[in-house]
Design a protein around this motif. Structure first.
Motif: not given
Ligand code: SF4
Length: 232
Positions: A121-122, A150-153, A156-160, A185-187
């Motif tokens: 989660a960034m 980096l996170i977007r590509e 792995i699962d992530y959110e901003f 993917k997700r905000f």
């Protein structure tokens, strides 16, 4: 060895879809005025430390009940030994979720490449050109952009995510943030909460923006991102 300065033994909200516990690591390279964790950020040495051994004994006792460990701060990526700590958690059979302000892409890259993290989660706190107003320090925005990419590509699962700071956020602000995270993917928008503990005096009794404003921000962000959520 990492200095664990706090432990929340169970959380149903910190790791989306998982039952988790949360560990708090000390220090941060930002000084956001709305931050509620001034003790952890500025004077962590005065806080008691939970020995790693004690934490891992606790974790072993929660096997089958807790699925993941959220690592938060402060800013966890400034802690030396973070990759080794994540590895110990993974080896113990738990998922790792990391909260980060995105200022250390090299640490994030290592964690991703070595498969030491399952969810990131960034914070994307503001449009790039306004960042230092929110972080209250000189901010290398190139590193933030690198972390976003980096996170977007990463696969792995992530959110901003962003806390909706009333004196910064407008539809235009959100549009600029949306462009920075475009294709993500997700905000999540997190509603701002005034607190007597806030580092910046003006955030101690500032009124949050109304729910309609957050709904409008959600509509703007949906032009750029797959899934948008609002956390109260
Ligand atoms: S990045 Fe997070 S922990 Fe650090 S000062 Fe800002 S709000 Fe506080």
């Amino acid at each position: 060895m990492v200095q664990i300065k706090g432990l929340q033994k169970t959380t149903l909200v910190d790791y989306p879809g998982k039952v988790a516990c949360t560990v708090f690591l000390p220090g941060c390279n930002f000084r956001c005025g709305y931050c509620h964790n001034a003790d952890l950020v500025c004077s962590a040495a005065a806080l008691p430390t939970i020995p790693e051994k004690e934490f891992f004994a606790f974790l072993a006792s929660r096997k089958g009940k807790v699925e993941g460990v959220c690592i938060t701060g402060g800013e966890p990526t400034i802690t030396k030994g973070l990759p080794e700590f994540c590895k110990r958690v993974k080896d113990a059979g738990f998922l790792v979720k990391l909260d980060s302000n995105g200022t250390n892409p090299s640490v994030l890259r290592r964690l991703i490449e070595e498969k030491l993290v399952d969810y990131i989660a960034m914070d994307v706190k503001a449009p790039i050109e306004q960042y230092s107003i929110v972080s209250c320090v000189d901010t290398d925005t190139g590193k933030l952009a690198e972390s976003i990419g980096l996170i977007r590509e990463s696969g792995i699962d992530y959110e901003f995510r962003a806390t909706v700071i009333p004196d910064v956020f407008t539809d235009e602000t959100v549009k600029a943030i949306g462009k920075a995270v475009c294709g993500a993917k997700r905000f999540f928008f997190q509603q701002f909460q005034p607190s007597k503990k806030a580092m910046g005096e003006r955030y101690r009794d500032m009124e949050p923006l109304p729910a309609e404003a957050l709904e409008s921000f959600g509509r703007v962000m949906r032009q750029f991102v797959g899934e948008v959520g609002i956390r109260k």
